[in-house]
Design a protein around this motif. Structure first.
Motif, PDB file in Angstrom:
ATOM      1  N   LEU A 166       0.727  -1.401   0.249  1.00  0.00           N
ATOM      2  CA  LEU A 166      -0.308  -0.579  -0.063  1.00  0.00           C
ATOM      3  C   LEU A 166       0.942   1.533   0.516  1.00  0.00           C
ATOM      4  O   LEU A 166       2.265   0.929   0.880  1.00  0.00           O
ATOM      5  CB  LEU A 166      -0.916   0.174   1.127  1.00  0.00           C
ATOM      6  N   PRO A 167       0.443   2.564  -0.572  1.00  0.00           N
ATOM      7  CA  PRO A 167       0.962   3.211  -0.572  1.00  0.00           C
ATOM      8  C   PRO A 167       0.629   3.942   0.996  1.00  0.00           C
ATOM      9  O   PRO A 167      -0.598   3.681   0.857  1.00  0.00           O
ATOM     10  CB  PRO A 167       0.796   4.343  -1.831  1.00  0.00           C
ATOM     11  N   VAL A 168       1.908   4.914   1.722  1.00  0.00           N
ATOM     12  CA  VAL A 168       1.289   5.263   2.092  1.00  0.00           C
ATOM     13  C   VAL A 168       1.742   6.810   2.982  1.00  0.00           C
ATOM     14  O   VAL A 168       2.498   7.303   2.265  1.00  0.00           O
ATOM     15  CB  VAL A 168       2.223   4.806   4.502  1.00  0.00           C
ATOM     16  N   VAL A 169       0.482   7.732   3.822  1.00  0.00           N
ATOM     17  CA  VAL A 169       1.327   8.961   3.432  1.00  0.00           C
ATOM     18  C   VAL A 169       1.163   9.055   5.359  1.00  0.00           C
ATOM     19  O   VAL A 169      -0.810   8.305   6.058  1.00  0.00           O
ATOM     20  CB  VAL A 169      -0.343  10.106   2.495  1.00  0.00           C
ATOM     21  N   VAL A 170       1.974   9.312   5.845  1.00  0.00           N
ATOM     22  CA  VAL A 170       2.565   8.899   7.668  1.00  0.00           C
ATOM     23  C   VAL A 170       2.750  10.704   8.178  1.00  0.00           C
ATOM     24  O   VAL A 170       3.512  11.345   6.805  1.00  0.00           O
ATOM     25  CB  VAL A 170       3.271   7.889   8.001  1.00  0.00           C
ATOM     26  N   SER A 171       2.624  10.440   9.382  1.00  0.00           N
ATOM     27  CA  SER A 171       3.178  12.060   9.648  1.00  0.00           C
ATOM     28  C   SER A 171       5.026  11.447   9.535  1.00  0.00           C
ATOM     29  O   SER A 171       5.608  10.986   9.548  1.00  0.00           O
ATOM     30  CB  SER A 171       2.911  11.710  11.190  1.00  0.00           C
TER      31      SER A 171
END
Length: 396
Positions: free
Chosen positions: A310-315
């Motif tokens: 999965l592509p991840v968007v994270v802090s």
């Protein structure tokens, strides 16, 4: 439940006690971390789990239910658990491994910021004096700080394990005496079979009650507030209508955040799935993981999602330990401010509009996760066990 691949023979078989108040895959990242190590090492050693809540069975593991006469206030239960497990394991074990705030145990794994650091970091002068007044008038804080100080005190065989490099300097600042005992053992993953085809994704969505069409964002976390669900819901209002959100985690928070989703007119686009024993179907059903956390010493869910491609968007690294290992635009997209719903919406909007970027992130995520398999992580942990045994023997 699949058995892990066997590891090479251990130098000798150890009798190991493991402490978690909750030993269940729905407990959170710290619990899944402990469970994975137990599963990997149970075939090589005699492993005993001590917990107040047990929802796990594994061949060769002995489970010991610790009583909980008073679960609240939590600090009283913490003292009770520490005392009960000390009494039960004061002899007869080669290694005691605690994932809890206890004063005993050769190996202490740290999953959260130290209480001392959270209380006093950045406070000087009068602000520090006022904070100490708060501490000395609070039995709860005194109990937590007392346990923590004993937990990280130097002693023969003591090993203090942190789950990310970003947590190491924090521990050193809060408890300088444990510096020489510090090691990093990150969470790991068991690689799933990839890629996830359209049929499998459709089956996963049907099984979870998610729409078969459209883009599915995934949020996984037990503390919806600390993991940034509010900002994500606000960002959702700026995304196309065919983008839906699946929320996995503590059902106790669902009512509050369902009301927020309804207030934002997102009721038909947000699906609260509660706590899942196996999160794999959620990863298979999703297209993107979004983890706008305010505080994570590592963030095991990010690594698990990456293992599923999965592509991840994270802090960013200021908020999340794993982010310090990630490369912006190559295997993840990092947020400067996870509280900024506008930034989050812009990042997600860009990602949704660039299929090539999603493919790059997916490939980069799977390649990154391949370096963090539980089999290798378990060997790192085992080496610390033998180091603790040798140091304890030398000290005595």
């Amino acid at each position: 439940m699949s058995q892990p691949a066997p590891l090479a023979a251990a130098p000798r078989k150890l009798r190991i006690a493991v402490f978690n108040r909750t030993f269940s895959p729905t407990g959170g990242g710290a619990e899944r971390y402990s469970i994975a190590l137990v599963e990997q090492l149970a075939a090589r050693h005699e492993v005993h789990v001590f917990a107040q809540q047990i929802d796990h069975q594994w061949p060769g593991v002995a489970y010991h239910k610790v009583s909980a006469p008073l679960r609240k206030p939590r600090w009283v239960n913490q003292l009770w658990f520490a005392t009960a497990t000390w009494w039960a394991t004061r002899s007869g074990f080669d290694v005691v491994h605690s994932h809890e705030n206890t004063w005993h145990g050769e190996v202490q794994t740290v999953h959260v910021l130290p209480v001392k650091y959270s209380l006093f970091q950045g406070r000087d002068g009068l602000r520090r004096v006022l904070r100490w007044i708060k501490v000395v008038t609070s039995p709860r804080l005194l109990a937590y700080l007392g346990l923590e100080r004993a937990r990280y005190a130097a002693r023969p065989g003591r090993q203090v394990v942190v789950t990310s490099e970003s947590l190491r300097p924090i521990m050193e600042a809060a408890y300088p005496g444990c510096r020489d005992a510090l090691s990093v053992v990150t969470p790991g993953i068991t690689l799933p079979s990839l890629p996830v085809g359209s049929d499998r994704k459709r089956e996963a969505r049907v099984g979870l009650g998610l729409p078969a069409q459209g883009t599915c964002l995934l949020f996984v976390g037990n503390d919806y507030r600390k993991k940034g669900l509010q900002a994500l819901l606000q960002a959702m209002t700026q995304l196309p209508d065919d983008v839906v959100l699946a929320v996995v985690g503590n059902p106790a928070h669902i009512a509050e955040f369902r009301a927020l989703a309804e207030a934002l007119k997102l009721g038909s686009r947000v699906f609260f799935l509660g706590a899942l024993k196996d999160v794999s179907p959620a990863y298979e059903a999703a297209d993107i993981l979004v983890h706008p956390t305010f505080e994570d010493t590592f963030a095991m869910v990010v690594l698990e999602a990456m293992a599923h491609g999965l592509p991840v968007v994270v802090s960013g690294p200021k908020y999340c330990g794993i982010a310090g290992l990630l490369a912006q635009g190559a295997n993840a997209l990092l947020l400067d401010d996870p509280r900024d719903a506008g930034e989050l919406a812009r990042v997600l909007g860009d990602l949704l509009g660039q299929p090539a970027l999603r493919e790059t992130l997916s490939e980069g995520a799977a390649a990154f996760a391949a370096h963090y398999q539980w089999r290798e992580i378990a060997l790192q942990q085992e080496a610390l066990y033998f180091s603790a045994v040798a140091a304890k023997s030398a000290g005595s």
